[in-house]
Design a protein around this motif. Structure first.
Motif, short mmCIF file in Angstrom:
data_model
loop_
_atom_site.label_atom_id
_atom_site.label_comp_id
_atom_site.label_asym_id
_atom_site.label_seq_id
_atom_site.Cartn_x
_atom_site.Cartn_y
_atom_site.Cartn_z
N PRO A 86 0.82 -1.23 0.03
CA PRO A 86 0.07 0.00 -0.08
C PRO A 86 0.75 1.20 -0.02
O PRO A 86 2.08 1.37 0.63
N VAL A 87 0.36 2.50 -0.56
CA VAL A 87 1.09 3.61 -0.42
C VAL A 87 0.78 4.07 0.93
O VAL A 87 2.15 4.69 1.45
N ILE A 88 -0.29 3.98 1.59
CA ILE A 88 -0.47 4.37 3.00
C ILE A 88 -0.64 3.05 3.73
O ILE A 88 -1.69 2.55 3.47
N PRO A 89 0.20 2.66 4.70
CA PRO A 89 0.00 1.65 5.43
C PRO A 89 -0.84 1.66 6.50
O PRO A 89 -0.82 1.13 7.59
N LEU A 90 -2.08 2.06 6.19
CA LEU A 90 -3.07 2.30 7.38
C LEU A 90 -4.44 1.95 6.92
O LEU A 90 -4.82 2.50 5.93
N SER A 91 -4.90 0.76 7.49
CA SER A 91 -6.16 0.27 7.07
C SER A 91 -7.33 1.07 7.41
O SER A 91 -8.43 0.90 6.71
N GLN A 92 -7.38 1.65 8.62
CA GLN A 92 -8.62 2.56 8.82
C GLN A 92 -8.19 4.02 9.19
O GLN A 92 -7.32 4.47 9.90
N PRO A 93 -8.73 4.85 8.34
CA PRO A 93 -8.10 6.13 8.07
C PRO A 93 -8.61 7.35 8.99
O PRO A 93 -8.42 8.49 9.00
N ALA A 94 -9.69 6.83 9.86
CA ALA A 94 -10.49 7.74 10.43
C ALA A 94 -9.85 8.75 11.56
O ALA A 94 -9.88 9.90 11.86
N ILE A 95 -8.62 8.19 11.96
CA ILE A 95 -7.64 8.72 13.07
C ILE A 95 -7.17 9.96 12.58
O ILE A 95 -6.75 11.14 13.04
N ILE A 96 -7.06 9.96 11.10
CA ILE A 96 -6.39 11.17 10.54
C ILE A 96 -7.53 12.05 9.69
O ILE A 96 -7.53 13.40 10.06
N SER A 97 -8.44 11.36 9.07
CA SER A 97 -9.35 12.20 8.56
C SER A 97 -10.25 12.85 9.42
O SER A 97 -10.82 13.96 8.86
N ALA A 98 -10.93 12.21 10.49
CA ALA A 98 -11.91 12.95 11.23
C ALA A 98 -11.45 14.12 11.88
O ALA A 98 -11.86 15.20 11.80
N PRO A 99 -10.31 14.21 12.74
CA PRO A 99 -9.92 15.21 13.20
C PRO A 99 -9.44 16.28 12.29
O PRO A 99 -9.55 17.54 12.63
N ALA A 100 -8.98 15.81 11.15
CA ALA A 100 -8.54 16.89 10.05
C ALA A 100 -9.87 17.66 9.51
O ALA A 100 -9.66 18.71 9.34
N ALA A 101 -10.83 16.97 9.50
CA ALA A 101 -12.04 17.35 9.19
C ALA A 101 -12.49 18.73 10.14
O ALA A 101 -12.76 19.98 9.74
N PHE A 102 -12.57 18.32 11.35
CA PHE A 102 -12.85 19.12 12.21
C PHE A 102 -12.07 20.38 12.49
O PHE A 102 -12.42 21.46 12.46
#
Lengths: 501, 90
Positions: free
Chosen positions: A468-484
């Motif tokens: 994978p390009v990004i070795p993270l199977s679940q992205p919420a820990i990055i994408s949810a705080p980033a959205a807020f």
């Protein structure tokens, strides 16, 4: 194992179709206005809505995927139960009451109340469509495998059959038909898992300890079957998955829409408490009794496993094989019919939500700026249902082979990163501007989808790349705080035009 | 539940008490999940000598029971607060 269709299975399968079509015929006469089509006229009772919400959530992912995940990864499947349940509590504490008061047909109605509506409706409905379509893929995967194993019908044909049925329910019966299909299915599912659990425990002299001992003695994980770690998630991935499930639940468009089917906020909250109880019970039985029973009775049984040690049809079919082990063809037929009803109900709810996003948020409120007759809006809703059906069929066939429960985790990541931030900030932070909401929502949606595509689940498992390009199977820990964060920063840097207030 | 139900325009406020209970539920399960990584040995401990059931079973059971209990606790005092069908149709 003999997987030829039994008369019981065929009879119950056809009965489910007949009953649901009868419900649709009954509901069609009561779905004349747009409000009746979208929200059953807001007259659903608390107990009905509670069971229907449970029917919305207790999907193929819960029943088939949950047991399948326990069969392969053991105790870690419990993450997929307690985190959504806490997400329900977050929904109860933050969202349910205010949503009922602010909105009319879709969650975007509530989000758009205080802001410039057009951009909010566009980003909100795109997020809702992304969530519902991904969720639909998971359900299609479940039903394709289920009907294939029940009747030997090819996977693609099974997916097409279900796609046609869900379009018929939604197009003619709207939310009223969907509600009754969902609550009937939730009751059937609760009965089905209770019956299976009773029979499974009876095999172990009603001793959970004995059941667990048998399972641990057989499974490759041994005693670790009942310890965390089977999924191999790192602490970051585990936290990210839980964040997705907890924040994603209050952002699920098809469940949020159910709050508009009841008369007031008190009923909305009461119905949610009922659904939490039903869902909690089913989760517990599936993961803590049926999951171990699947291992104990099937894993080392040559009648129910292939040379690789897996049950025929893959891990998602453990529930059906366990039913055949415990009660022969009759129980197999009953549980297969329950699973089939489960999927039909969930895909109907998803289709209502997706079609509403297109007809109400995008068409009626954005494209024609509210200048539309009720008749035309209903027509667009029905055409959108057909479009969603075609998309669901195509994507269901394209994604064949993915684990259902894993796909659900990805869906929750998108809901947690795009829908939930827009909704909760629009309702409770008065400093939020339209620019901030759009920027934050787009960030959450783009990051969650982008990280999923570049991560192992799509980049490696679907597209066939080596790593994978990004070795993270679940992205919420990055994408949810980033959205807020983006929402807050852009809102502080911009001002809302007076006309939008 | 927050908000003035008799207002003619939407008046939505955060329900502080409900939010606090929701956050409590999140903290409880976060603590449970943290044990996965911080104290996996403790989770593997049998509930009693020779038992196949471990602390992971007990805590897993509680992780499902506690959110249900909190939900019913949260709605125990719900009243319509003057809400009518019309005011709920904002």
């Amino acid at each position: 194992m003999n997987s030829s269709p039994s008369g019981v299975a065929i009879g119950l399968f056809l009965s489910i179709i007949a009953v649901t079509l009868a419900i649709t015929y009954w509901a069609q006469k009561r779905s004349r206005t747009a409000a009746e089509l979208y929200t059953a006229g807001g007259q659903i009772k608390a107990w009905q809505n509670g069971w229907a919400i449970a029917g919305d959530l207790l999907s193929a992912s819960t029943f088939l995927g949950g047991m399948g995940m326990f069969f392969t990864a053991g105790y870690d499947a419990v993450i997929y139960t307690f985190a959504p349940l806490v997400g329900f509590v977050v929904m109860l504490g933050f969202v349910a009451g205010p949503m009922r008061r602010l909105g009319r047909f879709t969650f975007v109605d509530a989000a758009a109340t205080r802001l410039s509506p057009t951009p909010i409706r566009i980003i909100g409905s795109l997020s809702a469509l992304a969530v519902t379509l991904m969720y639909l893929i998971g359900q299609m995967l479940g039903v394709g495998g289920l009907i294939e194993i029940m009747f030997g019908i090819p996977y693609a044909a099974a997916v097409i059959l279900v796609g046609i049925l869900m379009v018929v329910y939604v197009t003619f019966g709207g939310m009223l038909a969907t509600t009754w299909v969902q609550l009937t299915k939730a009751m059937l599912l609760t009965f089905g898992v209770s019956l299976l659990a009773f029979l499974a425990l009876a095999q172990s002299h009603f001793s959970i300890g004995e059941l667990y001992g048998r399972a641990a003695a057989i499974h490759k994980l041994g005693a670790d079957l009942f310890q965390p770690g089977g999924l191999g998630l790192s602490a970051i991935e585990g936290a990210s998955l839980s964040m997705a499930l907890i924040l994603g639940m209050p952002g699920m468009p098809h469940i949020l829409m159910r709050f508009f089917t009841v008369p007031d906020a008190v009923t909305a909250r009461r119905s949610l408490a009922i659904s939490i109880s039903v869902v909690g019970f089913v989760y517990y039985v599936v993961i803590f009794i049926l999951g171990p029973a699947g291992v104990a009775y099937l894993a080392a049984n040559p009648d129910f496993t292939t040379a690789s040690g897996m049950v025929p049809g893959g891990s998602n079919m453990v529930a059906l094989h366990l039913a055949r082990f415990l009660g022969g063809d009759v129980l197999f037929g009953i549980i297969a019919a329950v699973a089939f009803a489960t999927i039909l109900a969930v895909v109907s709810g998803l289709t209502v939500a997706a079609a509403s996003s297109i007809s109400h948020d995008l068409y009626a409120k954005v494209f024609v700026r509210g200048v539309v007759s009720e008749k035309r809006e209903k027509l667009v809703f029905r055409l959108a249902s057909v479009l969603i059906g075609i998309l669901g069929i195509g994507l269901g066939i394209a994604f064949k082979g993915q684990n259902i429960l894993f796909l659900t985790g990805l869906v929750f990541s998108i809901a947690a990163s795009a829908c939930f931030p827009i909704l909760v900030m629009a309702m409770f932070w008065k400093r939020l501007t339209t620019a901030g909401a759009v920027a934050g929502g787009a960030t959450g949606l783009g990051l969650s989808v982008g990280l999923i595509v570049l991560g192992p689940s799509v980049w490696v498992q679907v597209l066939g790349n080596a790593a994978p390009v990004i070795p993270l199977s679940q992205p919420a820990i990055i994408s949810a705080p980033a959205a807020f964060l983006v929402m807050i920063l852009v809102s502080l840097a911009t001002r809302e035009p007076e006309t939008a207030r | 539940m927050g908000g003035n139900m008799k207002a003619k325009v939407p008046d939505i406020q955060l329900d502080i008490r409900g939010a606090a209970y929701a956050i409590l539920a999140v903290v409880i399960v976060a603590g449970f999940q943290a044990m996965y990584y911080l104290a996996p040995g403790a989770l593997a401990r049998p509930l009693w000598d020779g038992a196949n059931l471990t602390l992971a079973f007990l805590l897993g059971t509680l992780s499902l029971a506690i959110p249900v209990a909190i939900a019913w606790w949260m709605i125990r005092a719900d009243t319509a607060d003057g809400e009518t069908f019309d005011t709920s149709q904002h």
